[in-house]
Design a protein around this motif. Structure first.
Motif, mmCIF file in Angstrom:
data_model
loop_
_atom_site.group_PDB
_atom_site.id
_atom_site.type_symbol
_atom_site.label_atom_id
_atom_site.label_comp_id
_atom_site.label_asym_id
_atom_site.label_seq_id
_atom_site.Cartn_x
_atom_site.Cartn_y
_atom_site.Cartn_z
ATOM 1 N N SER A 73 0.812 -1.225 0.000
ATOM 2 C CA SER A 73 0.000 0.000 0.000
ATOM 3 C C SER A 73 0.841 1.269 0.000
ATOM 4 C CB SER A 73 -0.948 0.009 1.193
ATOM 5 O OG SER A 73 -0.226 0.030 2.411
ATOM 6 N N ARG A 74 1.929 1.308 0.761
ATOM 7 C CA ARG A 74 2.714 2.534 0.829
ATOM 8 C C ARG A 74 3.324 2.872 -0.533
ATOM 9 N NH1 ARG A 74 5.914 2.171 6.659
ATOM 10 N NH2 ARG A 74 4.032 2.164 7.955
ATOM 11 N N HIS A 75 3.846 1.855 -1.188
ATOM 12 C CA HIS A 75 4.458 2.089 -2.502
ATOM 13 C C HIS A 75 3.431 2.601 -3.501
ATOM 14 C CE1 HIS A 75 6.617 1.513 -6.234
ATOM 15 N NE2 HIS A 75 5.650 0.712 -6.653
ATOM 16 N N LEU A 76 2.257 1.963 -3.509
ATOM 17 C CA LEU A 76 1.258 2.327 -4.510
ATOM 18 C C LEU A 76 0.667 3.702 -4.243
ATOM 19 C CD1 LEU A 76 -0.442 -1.127 -4.893
ATOM 20 C CD2 LEU A 76 0.964 0.046 -6.572
ATOM 21 N N THR A 77 0.534 4.072 -2.949
ATOM 22 C CA THR A 77 0.036 5.411 -2.641
ATOM 23 C C THR A 77 1.081 6.450 -3.047
ATOM 24 O OG1 THR A 77 -1.261 4.560 -0.814
ATOM 25 C CG2 THR A 77 -0.804 6.902 -0.802
ATOM 26 N N ARG A 78 2.338 6.128 -2.849
ATOM 27 C CA ARG A 78 3.406 7.063 -3.163
ATOM 28 C C ARG A 78 3.486 7.316 -4.669
ATOM 29 N NH1 ARG A 78 7.040 4.692 -0.422
ATOM 30 N NH2 ARG A 78 8.113 3.586 -2.091
ATOM 31 N N THR A 79 3.135 6.305 -5.450
ATOM 32 C CA THR A 79 3.175 6.488 -6.899
ATOM 33 C C THR A 79 1.942 7.215 -7.412
ATOM 34 O OG1 THR A 79 2.117 4.346 -7.292
ATOM 35 C CG2 THR A 79 4.509 4.363 -7.199
ATOM 36 N N LEU A 94 -4.333 9.590 1.194
ATOM 37 C CA LEU A 94 -3.615 9.029 2.334
ATOM 38 C C LEU A 94 -3.474 7.512 2.179
ATOM 39 C CD1 LEU A 94 -5.376 11.033 5.204
ATOM 40 C CD2 LEU A 94 -3.163 11.523 4.106
ATOM 41 N N PRO A 95 -2.545 6.886 2.916
ATOM 42 C CA PRO A 95 -2.454 5.424 2.903
ATOM 43 C C PRO A 95 -3.767 4.793 3.345
ATOM 44 C CG PRO A 95 -0.520 6.386 3.925
ATOM 45 C CD PRO A 95 -1.485 7.514 3.734
ATOM 46 N N LEU A 96 -4.106 3.666 2.745
ATOM 47 C CA LEU A 96 -5.405 3.045 2.995
ATOM 48 C C LEU A 96 -5.278 1.791 3.841
ATOM 49 C CD1 LEU A 96 -7.081 3.319 -0.523
ATOM 50 C CD2 LEU A 96 -7.063 4.980 1.346
ATOM 51 N N SER A 97 -6.326 1.538 4.598
ATOM 52 C CA SER A 97 -6.486 0.288 5.337
ATOM 53 C C SER A 97 -7.765 -0.374 4.836
ATOM 54 C CB SER A 97 -6.587 0.582 6.840
ATOM 55 O OG SER A 97 -7.865 1.132 7.141
ATOM 56 N N PRO A 98 -8.066 -1.593 5.290
ATOM 57 C CA PRO A 98 -9.339 -2.220 4.876
ATOM 58 C C PRO A 98 -10.568 -1.392 5.225
ATOM 59 C CG PRO A 98 -7.875 -3.852 5.841
ATOM 60 C CD PRO A 98 -7.212 -2.527 6.054
ATOM 61 N N HIS A 131 -18.446 6.698 8.895
ATOM 62 C CA HIS A 131 -17.712 7.585 9.808
ATOM 63 C C HIS A 131 -16.531 8.209 9.060
ATOM 64 C CE1 HIS A 131 -15.830 9.139 13.421
ATOM 65 N NE2 HIS A 131 -16.906 8.782 14.104
ATOM 66 N N LYS A 132 -16.310 9.512 9.273
ATOM 67 C CA LYS A 132 -15.236 10.208 8.552
ATOM 68 C C LYS A 132 -13.860 9.642 8.891
ATOM 69 C CE LYS A 132 -18.031 13.134 6.590
ATOM 70 N NZ LYS A 132 -18.386 12.946 5.169
ATOM 71 N N ASP A 133 -13.656 9.269 10.147
ATOM 72 C CA ASP A 133 -12.388 8.682 10.564
ATOM 73 C C ASP A 133 -12.473 7.164 10.439
ATOM 74 O OD1 ASP A 133 -11.361 11.201 11.228
ATOM 75 O OD2 ASP A 133 -12.306 11.119 13.206
ATOM 76 N N SER A 134 -11.412 6.559 9.967
ATOM 77 C CA SER A 134 -11.444 5.119 9.738
ATOM 78 C C SER A 134 -11.476 4.319 11.038
ATOM 79 C CB SER A 134 -10.241 4.700 8.899
ATOM 80 O OG SER A 134 -9.027 5.005 9.570
ATOM 81 N N GLY A 135 -10.891 4.857 12.105
ATOM 82 C CA GLY A 135 -10.795 4.111 13.361
ATOM 83 C C GLY A 135 -12.117 3.620 13.908
#
Length: 617
Positions: free
Chosen positions: A162-168, A186-190, A251-255
């Protein structure tokens, strides 16, 4: 997509017809000649950058190892003449949002069950390190049986990448369903998939996406900074528990968003309560389809398992309702409660004869009486409050959110709050004998003066009225059709949004009890003695059976039609063919519909006896 001559890929996949095209690929229906099955072939365009082609090929190989009934299966991967292609399961039953908007009853149950399957599929993906990143209604397809399949993993990636793909900068997606963190790059989670599915669910339940705008940037801004309109305001038929789940996913925040597994578990509990709600609502929900979620699996094995004295007559237009293992019915001057576990009847007396089907809501039972009084009873039988009208009540109350809608023979449709206070009242031109129906966001009340009134359920304002002929039975609805059973024997299939009659069917004799509906057919009966199935969309007769004189409404469950007659017969017919599966006789006249509930069938006779039929093995 321009037509090309049919070709074979890898010597086995014969391309037959184009299904669609996107920026990166085109999709074809094909036949796998080696195993003789229909498949979908997705071919990347020749101009796709080689690096992206290689990345997509690697990810598709990872996805092909997934095996879950809620995920479109990848069968094969390959390259031919410089083009990468993927062979997948062919799914052609429509998109997920076609299950909506939410309607209380059979359609609503089907939608919620499908939503749970999608969440289970997402949990499967996330447990294996895959984030979809582009969940939309078009990426959740339905099989012919209505089962959802998550598909189109063109933007999916493995979590460890995920970090690499977001950076690109590879943060594409569909704006109407994009999570705030995805919109901000931003970096994504599930949890991003959970937000997207929350938006898909909102659009499916309510009929429109949570945010709309003139351009993509306007929509993305709202996803990041604004809250959607409450779902219950968009569609009042949505159960509050489902609305709360949708809100938590958005919810706006992923947490704070639940995981896919947690959301699936929550929806499972909601479904359990919802099935009970349908059995506790006359005619199986506020759309009055007559279709129930429980009942015997094999009616041909039914035998009488018990007979119980209810202590008073059970007459038209009463109904049995059930909640958490207890059955309730108006019986003489009061309400009778039957406990399934204990096998005993308890009576709760009222001031006059109960003359309408009871209904549950807010943890209470509401029963209308011949003296015009609506009584709200605690489940213990204690009277919580009563609401007086000026004439007898023969219609079941409709309980929606914090409101109770009561139709009376004084010609008024009352809207009452859960404390028994009047919110508003609408005066029709004639007696209201039939229970109101909630469908397509409108409250329908049919009167004996021959008019159908369509009201706004929140304000009580009249939206429109249509002349139909006198009506005594409630109006069932499904698949965008409201059935209007007139007293004279004509049944009209009415489009409540287009305001036009689609077809009409004439029965012999008066119609006392309401018809029942499923996805394909309407089941009709009258005093003329025949039970008839007609195609729901064309009105053409499918089959007919000489059931006898029917006062009670029909009930549907598990692919069977249940009917009871004035001659004391109880019948179960196969819904698809009209073939008789089960018959019992000698019960005495029956004037209220049989109730399929928890693998059993319950029938209450006019003389006040409750019969319990269970399957013998």
């Amino acid at each position: 997509m321009g037509y090309i001559a049919p070709v074979k890929l890898a010597g086995r996949y014969r391309l037959e017809a184009p299904l669609g095209e996107g920026g990166m690929a085109e999709v074809w229906r094909a036949t796998d000649e080696r195993v003789g099955r229909q498949v979908a072939v997705k071919m990347l365009h020749a101009y796709v950058h080689p690096a992206e082609r290689q990345r997509f090929f690697q990810e598709a190989r990872a996805l092909s190892k997934l095996s879950h009934p809620g995920v479109v299966q990848v069968y094969d991967l390959g390259q031919e003449e410089g083009r990468t292609f993927f062979v997948m399961e062919l799914v052609q039953g429509g998109t997920f949002d076609q299950l909506g908007p939410f309607e209380d009853g059979l359609e609503g149950l089907r939608l919620l069950e499908a939503a749970q399957k999608v969440l289970e599929a997402l949990a499967h993906l996330h447990e294996r390190g895959v984030i979809h990143r582009d969940l939309t209604p078009r990426n959740i397809l339905l099989t012919a049986e209505g089962h959802p399949k998550v598909m189109d993993f063109g933007l999916a990636y493995l979590i460890q990448e995920s970090r690499h793909l977001t950076r690109t900068g590879y943060t594409l997606g569909t704006p109407q369903y994009m999570a705030p963190e995805q919109a901000k790059g931003l970096p994504l989670s599930p949890k991003a998939d959970l937000y997207s599915f929350g938006a898909v669910l909102y659009r499916t339940l309510g009929g429109k996406p949570p945010f709309e705008g003139e351009n993509d940037q306007s929509v993305l801004y709202q996803h990041v900074y604004e809250n959607p309109r409450p779902l219950l305001e968009v569609n009042p038929a949505v159960p509050p528990s489902v609305s709360r789940l949708s809100q938590s996913l958005l919810h706006k925040d992923s947490g704070p968003r639940p995981s896919a597994a947690a959301a699936a578990h929550t929806l499972g509990e909601v479904l359990r309560e919802y099935r009970e709600h349908l059995s506790a609502t006359p005619r199986g929900g506020l759309s009055r389809s007559g279709h129930y979620p429980g009942g015997p699996a094999e009616p041909g094995r039914l035998e009488i398992a018990g007979s119980y004295d209810l202590g008073g007559e059970v007459a038209w237009p009463g109904e049995l309702v059930a909640w958490e293992g207890r059955l309730w019915v108006g019986s003489g001057r009061g309400v009778a409660r039957f406990d399934l576990a204990e096998g005993r009847v308890q009576r709760f007396p009222l001031a006059d004869e109960v003359s309408a089907p009871p209904a549950f809501g807010h943890g209470r039972l509401y029963a209308g009486a011949w003296d015009g009084t609506l009584s709200a009873l605690e489940l213990s039988g204690r009277l919580a409050w009563s609401f007086p009208t000026r004439a007898e009540i023969t219609a079941a109350p409709l309980v929606l959110g914090g409101r109770i809608y009561l139709a009376g023979r004084d010609g008024f449709l009352h809207c009452i709050d859960e404390k028994g206070s009047l919110i508003w009242a609408f005066q029709a031109g004639g007696h209201l004998s039939a229970s109101p129906t909630l469908y397509r966001g409108l409250l329908f009340a049919a009167a004996e003066d021959g008019w159908l009134y369509a009201l706004d359920p929140l304000s009580g304002h009249l939206r429109y009225k249509v002349e139909t002929g006198p009506v005594h039975a409630s109006l069932p609805a499904a698949r965008g059709i409201l059935l209007i059973p007139t007293w004279a024997g004509e049944v009209h299939a009415f489009d409540p949004l287009g305001r036009e009659v689609l077809w009409s069917f004439e029965l012999e004799g008066e119609i006392w009890g309401p018809p029942a509906l499923d996805h394909q057919r309407a089941y009709l009966s009258s005093w003329g003695g025949r039970l008839i199935a007609v195609d729901l969309h064309s009105g053409e007769e499918c089959w007919s059976y000489p059931a006898g004189k029917i006062t009670a409404g029909l009930s549907l469950a598990g692919g069977h039609v249940f009917a009871a007659t004035e001659e004391g017969r109880v019948l179960a017919l196969e819904a698809s063919s009209g073939r008789l599966i089960f018959e019992a006789s000698g019960l005495g006249p029956v004037q209220i519909p049989p109730l399929p509930y928890r693998a059993s069938l319950y029938v209450a006779s006019l003389e006040g006896r409750l019969y319990r039929f269970t399957e013998s093995w």
